[in-house]
Write an enzyme that holds these catalytic residues in place. Structure first.
Site, PDB file in Angstrom:
ATOM      1  CE  LYS A  74      -3.785  -2.505   2.127  1.00  0.00           C
ATOM      2  NZ  LYS A  74      -4.462  -2.939   3.362  1.00  0.00           N
TER       3      LYS A  74
ATOM      4  CD  GLN B 253      -3.333  -4.701   6.542  1.00  0.00           C
ATOM      5  OE1 GLN B 253      -3.287  -3.707   5.836  1.00  0.00           O
ATOM      6  NE2 GLN B 253      -3.926  -5.827   6.147  1.00  0.00           N
TER       7      GLN B 253
ATOM      8  CG  ASP C  78      -9.543  -0.174   4.948  1.00  0.00           C
ATOM      9  OD1 ASP C  78      -9.324  -0.401   3.746  1.00  0.00           O
ATOM     10  OD2 ASP C  78      -8.786  -0.540   5.867  1.00  0.00           O
TER      11      ASP C  78
END
Ligand code: NAP
Length: 291
Positions: A52, A96, A119
């Site tokens: 990422k 994460q 997200d």
């Protein structure tokens, strides 16, 4: 049979974002800034976060990686989230997953400012998605929609079977494929580990979106001719002949199923790269909303 080439499409999207960032810079505007928080040393999570960060560099975004130890307490992580929430320099951030057991994942995801939740995991954003409102769509489902869109795969009136009901893939995917519009307007069946006679259901599907994480679960005898296959699964299967000691395997028995399919995503090179591209797209959106 057409391969839905996520690697190619994600590169196209990154090129488009790079152009937009160049224009922002030329106008003297701040470029998007993504932060990624990782707690612990899980190998797969570190790999995902590193890719990422690399993707941010590729398109000209700023990025910050926040690494916290495996023993981080819930309070410490919540404090870090609050710091990121109020930091004007950060446009969006991700936590994460998975988190270590001492931390309540739901509590953490609820603490993220919805306007920085690139997200799309916060209930406010998830609710907006379910109500057809403009919002951050979780990156993996968003990537699947984009892939279907760019290949012009018809979804209207089709029977879509989603395998897996996780909050990050299966559940949102089932909502999105049933929404009004394109891609959408499907009749959706959501299956999970308690579903009986799954072969009876998958063999009636026009589109199968498989997100269960069981390597080679979907066999040729479970699908009908001309089926459209989206394989979300990513499992590291030990393999001594590979330099890394493992190979990445999808949920679908690709060699056999691809012979019957009209469209299919490969693993790797299908949904995976799309996920990262759409995270960048959400970060760009977050920046634009903050201007
Ligand atoms: P998850 O949280 O691991 O959940 C798996 C889902 O599959 C659950 O809903 C489970 O049912 C269902 N399931 C398990 N065994 C089943 C069976 N035999 N038949 C039918 N359903 C079954 O799922 P996830 O986080 O969405 O991950 C799924 C896979 O996608 C993993 O391989 C993951 O690595 C991969 N993934 C890939 C990307 C990407 O970018 N390509 C992104 C995210 C995830 P229950 O709810 O009943 O337990």
């Amino acid at each position: 049979m057409t391969i839905l080439d996520g690697k190619k499409v994600s590169n196209d999207i990154k090129d488009e974002i790079t152009e937009q960032v160049k224009k922002m810079k030329a106008k003297g505007e701040k470029v998007p800034h993504l932060a990624a928080v990782i707690v612990g040393n899980d190998g797969a999570s570190l790999t995902y976060v590193a890719s990422k960060v690399r993707a941010c560099e590729r398109v000209g975004f700023e990025s910050t990686m926040v690494r916290l130890s495996n023993t981080t307490s819930e309070i410490e992580l919540l404090d870090k989230i609050e710091e990121l929430n109020v930091d004007d320099n950060i446009d969006g951030f991700i936590i994460q997953l998975p988190l270590p057991p001492q931390i309540n994942t739901q509590k953490v995801l609820m603490a993220v400012d919805p306007s920085k939740d690139v997200d799309g995991f916060h209930p406010e954003n998830f609710g907006k998605m379910a109500l057809d409102m403009s919002t951050f769509i979780p990156a993996t489902p968003f990537g699947i929609l984009e892939l279907l869109d760019r290949y012009g795969v018809e979804t209207k009136g089709k029977h879509t079977v989603v395998i897996g009901r996780s909050h990050i893939v299966g559940r949102p995917m089932s909502i999105l494929m049933g929404r009004k519009g394109f891609p959408g307007n499907s009749t959706v069946t959501l299956t999970h580990s308690h579903t009986k006679n799954i072969t009876q259901i998958t063999s009636q599907a026009d589109i199968i979106i498989s997100a269960l994480g069981v390597p080679n679960f979907l066999k040729a005898e479970m699908v009908k001719d001309d089926v459209i296959i989206i394989d979300v699964g990513i499992t590291r299967v030990p393999d001594e002949t590979s330099p890394k000691g493992y190979i990445i395997t999808g949920d679908v028995d690709f060699d056999a199923v691809s012979k019957k399919a009209s469209y299919i995503t490969p693993v790797p090179g299908g949904v995976g790269p799309m996920t990262i591209a759409m995270l960048l797209k959400n970060t760009l959106l977050a920046r634009e909303q903050r201007m």
